[in-house]
Write a protein that holds these residues in place. Structure first.
Motif, PDB file in Angstrom:
ATOM      1  N   TYR A   8       0.845  -1.189   0.000  1.00  0.00           N
ATOM      2  CA  TYR A   8       0.000   0.000   0.000  1.00  0.00           C
ATOM      3  C   TYR A   8       0.876   1.233   0.000  1.00  0.00           C
ATOM      4  CZ  TYR A   8      -4.270  -2.333   1.859  1.00  0.00           C
ATOM      5  OH  TYR A   8      -5.375  -3.093   2.055  1.00  0.00           O
ATOM      6  N   ARG A   9       0.544   2.203  -0.797  1.00  0.00           N
ATOM      7  CA  ARG A   9       1.164   3.519  -0.689  1.00  0.00           C
ATOM      8  C   ARG A   9       0.368   4.302   0.341  1.00  0.00           C
ATOM      9  NH1 ARG A   9       0.460   8.107  -4.259  1.00  0.00           N
ATOM     10  NH2 ARG A   9       1.732   9.683  -3.275  1.00  0.00           N
ATOM     11  N   VAL A  10       1.046   4.909   1.310  1.00  0.00           N
ATOM     12  CA  VAL A  10       0.382   5.622   2.407  1.00  0.00           C
ATOM     13  C   VAL A  10       0.838   7.073   2.458  1.00  0.00           C
ATOM     14  CG1 VAL A  10       0.080   3.496   3.735  1.00  0.00           C
ATOM     15  CG2 VAL A  10       2.105   4.906   4.133  1.00  0.00           C
ATOM     16  N   SER A  16      -0.165   5.382   9.626  1.00  0.00           N
ATOM     17  CA  SER A  16      -0.515   4.065   9.106  1.00  0.00           C
ATOM     18  C   SER A  16       0.097   2.950   9.950  1.00  0.00           C
ATOM     19  CB  SER A  16      -0.069   3.939   7.647  1.00  0.00           C
ATOM     20  OG  SER A  16      -0.839   4.803   6.846  1.00  0.00           O
ATOM     21  N   LEU A  54       4.093  -1.151   3.606  1.00  0.00           N
ATOM     22  CA  LEU A  54       3.622   0.221   3.562  1.00  0.00           C
ATOM     23  C   LEU A  54       4.695   1.069   2.904  1.00  0.00           C
ATOM     24  CD1 LEU A  54       2.170   0.559   7.175  1.00  0.00           C
ATOM     25  CD2 LEU A  54       0.973  -0.138   5.078  1.00  0.00           C
ATOM     26  N   VAL A  65      -7.061   6.542  -3.387  1.00  0.00           N
ATOM     27  CA  VAL A  65      -7.595   5.192  -3.255  1.00  0.00           C
ATOM     28  C   VAL A  65      -8.731   5.035  -4.263  1.00  0.00           C
ATOM     29  CG1 VAL A  65      -8.730   3.574  -1.690  1.00  0.00           C
ATOM     30  CG2 VAL A  65      -6.959   5.083  -0.846  1.00  0.00           C
ATOM     31  N   PHE A  69      -7.760  -1.080  -6.781  1.00  0.00           N
ATOM     32  CA  PHE A  69      -7.574  -1.937  -5.612  1.00  0.00           C
ATOM     33  C   PHE A  69      -8.874  -1.972  -4.816  1.00  0.00           C
ATOM     34  CE2 PHE A  69      -6.520  -2.794  -1.225  1.00  0.00           C
ATOM     35  CZ  PHE A  69      -5.729  -3.912  -1.353  1.00  0.00           C
ATOM     36  N   TYR A 116      -8.071   2.731   2.650  1.00  0.00           N
ATOM     37  CA  TYR A 116      -8.025   1.330   2.228  1.00  0.00           C
ATOM     38  C   TYR A 116      -8.954   0.513   3.122  1.00  0.00           C
ATOM     39  CZ  TYR A 116      -3.775   2.578  -0.331  1.00  0.00           C
ATOM     40  OH  TYR A 116      -2.865   3.150  -1.170  1.00  0.00           O
TER      41      TYR A 116
END
Length: 137
Positions: A8-10, A16, A54, A65, A69, A116
């Motif tokens: 996941y890109r945060v 996160s 992450l 988002v 996904f 997410y």
């Protein structure tokens, strides 16, 4: 071949990490990939390897988002106990659902700080871990 992990890109790595450690993950390692970019690999206790990564790349702008996904599914042993623990940790799980009817799995959903979705799943007694072809026969 096998799947190694989901990445996941945060937008805020510390926020996160707080969310995912409250969910039960532990950090296995961190990598500074240069220019302010960092990543952290996580796993649940007892997992043999990382299952979630992450990625924080602040120069790439806002995390969007919904570009294809859908969600991460996480198996729990006892959903009610997991929901109590998550609520005590300040997270906001949704009510229990029974998508397969009363004899099927129990599920609940969480949303992480970047939007997410995480599906928590408790299998009925006697069901093997995970979803296999047998679930579709």
């Amino acid at each position: 071949m096998k799947t190694l992990f989901v990445s996941y890109r945060v937008s805020d790595l510390d926020r996160s990490l707080a969310f995912y450690t409250a969910l039960g993950y532990v950090a296995l390692g961190r990598v500074d990939i240069g220019e302010g970019n960092r990543l952290v690999l996580l796993a649940f206790p007892g997992e043999p390897a990382a299952s979630l990564e992450l990625v924080h790349r602040p120069m790439d702008g806002r995390v969007e988002v919904g570009s294809g996904f859908d969600h991460l599914a996480v198996q729990v042993d006892e959903l009610a106990a997991a929901l109590d623990r998550l609520t005590d940790a300040g997270l906001e799980p949704e009510p229990v659902q029974y998508p397969g009817g009363p004899d099927g799995p129990k599920t609940s959903w969480l949303t992480d700080p970047d939007g997410y979705r995480i599906e928590l799943v408790e299998w009925p007694p006697g069901h093997p871990d995970g979803i296999t072809a047998a679930d579709f026969s």
